[in-house]
Structures are given as C-alpha cells and as structure tokens.
Design a protein around this motif. Sequence first.
Motif, short mmCIF file in Angstrom:
data_model
loop_
_atom_site.label_atom_id
_atom_site.label_comp_id
_atom_site.label_asym_id
_atom_site.label_seq_id
_atom_site.Cartn_x
_atom_site.Cartn_y
_atom_site.Cartn_z
N PRO A 51 43.78 42.97 39.66
CA PRO A 51 43.82 41.80 40.54
C PRO A 51 43.10 42.04 41.86
O PRO A 51 43.12 43.15 42.40
CB PRO A 51 45.31 41.56 40.75
CG PRO A 51 45.96 42.88 40.49
CD PRO A 51 45.10 43.59 39.50
N TYR A 52 42.49 40.99 42.36
CA TYR A 52 41.84 40.97 43.68
C TYR A 52 42.26 39.65 44.31
O TYR A 52 41.87 38.58 43.85
CB TYR A 52 40.32 41.03 43.50
CG TYR A 52 39.52 41.43 44.72
CD1 TYR A 52 39.67 40.78 45.94
CD2 TYR A 52 38.57 42.45 44.65
CE1 TYR A 52 38.93 41.14 47.04
CE2 TYR A 52 37.81 42.82 45.75
CZ TYR A 52 38.00 42.16 46.95
OH TYR A 52 37.24 42.51 48.05
N LEU A 53 43.08 39.72 45.36
CA LEU A 53 43.69 38.54 45.94
C LEU A 53 43.20 38.30 47.37
O LEU A 53 42.89 39.25 48.09
CB LEU A 53 45.21 38.67 45.96
CG LEU A 53 45.90 38.94 44.61
CD1 LEU A 53 47.40 39.06 44.82
CD2 LEU A 53 45.58 37.86 43.60
N VAL A 54 43.16 37.03 47.75
CA VAL A 54 42.84 36.66 49.13
C VAL A 54 43.96 35.80 49.67
O VAL A 54 44.64 35.09 48.93
CB VAL A 54 41.49 35.92 49.24
CG1 VAL A 54 40.34 36.83 48.85
CG2 VAL A 54 41.48 34.65 48.39
N TYR A 64 42.75 40.25 52.45
CA TYR A 64 42.56 40.43 51.02
C TYR A 64 43.14 41.77 50.59
O TYR A 64 43.28 42.69 51.40
CB TYR A 64 41.08 40.32 50.63
CG TYR A 64 40.18 41.39 51.20
CD1 TYR A 64 39.83 42.51 50.44
CD2 TYR A 64 39.64 41.29 52.49
CE1 TYR A 64 39.00 43.50 50.95
CE2 TYR A 64 38.82 42.27 53.00
CZ TYR A 64 38.49 43.37 52.24
OH TYR A 64 37.67 44.35 52.75
N ALA A 65 43.47 41.85 49.32
CA ALA A 65 44.03 43.09 48.77
C ALA A 65 43.65 43.17 47.30
O ALA A 65 43.56 42.14 46.62
CB ALA A 65 45.55 43.12 48.93
N TYR A 66 43.45 44.38 46.83
CA TYR A 66 43.09 44.55 45.42
C TYR A 66 43.57 45.91 44.92
O TYR A 66 43.90 46.80 45.71
CB TYR A 66 41.58 44.40 45.22
CG TYR A 66 40.72 45.38 45.98
CD1 TYR A 66 40.33 46.60 45.42
CD2 TYR A 66 40.29 45.08 47.28
CE1 TYR A 66 39.54 47.49 46.13
CE2 TYR A 66 39.50 45.96 47.99
CZ TYR A 66 39.12 47.17 47.41
OH TYR A 66 38.35 48.06 48.12
N ALA A 67 43.60 46.03 43.61
CA ALA A 67 43.96 47.29 42.98
C ALA A 67 42.73 47.88 42.31
O ALA A 67 41.78 47.17 41.99
CB ALA A 67 45.06 47.07 41.95
N ILE A 104 51.64 43.33 43.91
CA ILE A 104 52.55 44.16 43.12
C ILE A 104 53.23 43.34 42.04
O ILE A 104 53.46 43.82 40.92
CB ILE A 104 53.56 44.87 44.04
CG1 ILE A 104 52.83 45.97 44.83
CG2 ILE A 104 54.71 45.46 43.24
CD1 ILE A 104 53.66 46.64 45.90
N ALA A 105 53.52 42.08 42.31
CA ALA A 105 54.12 41.22 41.28
C ALA A 105 53.19 41.11 40.07
O ALA A 105 53.65 41.16 38.92
CB ALA A 105 54.41 39.83 41.86
#
Length: 197
Positions: A51-54, A64-67, A104-105
């Motif tokens: 996932p890559y979220l904004v 933004y955050a990503y794994a 994390i969800a």
Amino acid sequence: MEVRVASIQDAEAILAIYAPYVEKTNITFEYDVPSLAQMQRRIMTTLEKYPYLVLIDQGKLVGYAYAGSFASRQAYDWDCELSIYVDSHTHGRSYGQILYQHLIAILKMMNIQNVYACITHPNEKSERFHELQGFSYVGCFHACGYKFNQWHDMVWMEKHIGNSNMVLPVIPFSKIPSIQIESTLQNEYVQSKKIMI
C-alpha cells in the motif's frame, strides 16, 4: 480529511513534501530529489505489492506513507519496512498517526506480521512518534550513513501486527479487491476523527 490510495497524479504533491527532507535534512539518506517521472515509477512499483497512501486535508495533500520490502529472502515476506512523510509545516496535527493507522490496517489484511522503521539517529521526534505507535527499539547501526559531510547513526524500531500462530500467505496489495480497501479506509477514517478531536 481523507486517506486514500496514491496515484501517479499525486507524484508532484508528494515531491513537494519530500524534496525539503532530501535537500535540508538527514532524515532521508537520499542525496538528490527524484524527478517527477522517478517518483511516479516509485508509486506504481510500490502499489504492485504494497500500500501507498496519501492524506488529504482541506483539499491539499499533506502527508503520505507506504510499505516496502524489508529484505529479499522469501522468509521475510511477512515483514515490511514503513516510510512516512508529512508536510513540515503541519507537524503536531496527528497526520502521521492517522496515516500509520490506515497503513497498518491494510497490512494486516495482507497477512503481514511485522513492520519496521529505519530512522536516522538522533531523531527524537520520529523515535518518540514510533514509540507512541507501539514500536520498540531494536538496535543502532553506528556511523552507517554519510550525508552533509558527516556520518550518521541509524536505528531500527519494530512492531508486531500479526498472529504468529496463524501464518497465512501474504496477499499482494494489488490483489486485494478495491472495495475491500475502500471499506477498510472508511472504517479507519471513522476512528481517525476520534484521534483529531
């Protein structure tokens, strides 16, 4: 406020947040600001598996955050390294906590077991932030990163998010139905509103 999956159309706004960290800090060990095309490729490559979220607040992308992969060997498939950046002018508004909560969800949906953060040391804000998110200190690599004409330490922090007694195959992010992702993001958004109050 909205948290959603990133797209290549977000690359320019993401670069605007990331560039000052590259140019002015040792928070990232990257020397040069990526080009727009490079950032677009990074987003699309990440989304194939992770996932890559904004986070959007009042119409503006503010974080933004990503794994990403923790290590290449197959036995590490259940582990992820996390990265998170928020607009430097918006610290203290719980944006980081909200992004991690959503990220994390989704990783739990993918059957990920452990998440890790690689942090330039000392970085009291980031280390404290991760402690508050339930991460614990693992160890320190001394003088391992050279930037701005000096050596920097780096610490690893970890958080267990899975069920070690029930190890299921990891589901790539791109294989999870979009309706399931949207439902999870919506549910986490409801919880996020409580955080912001």
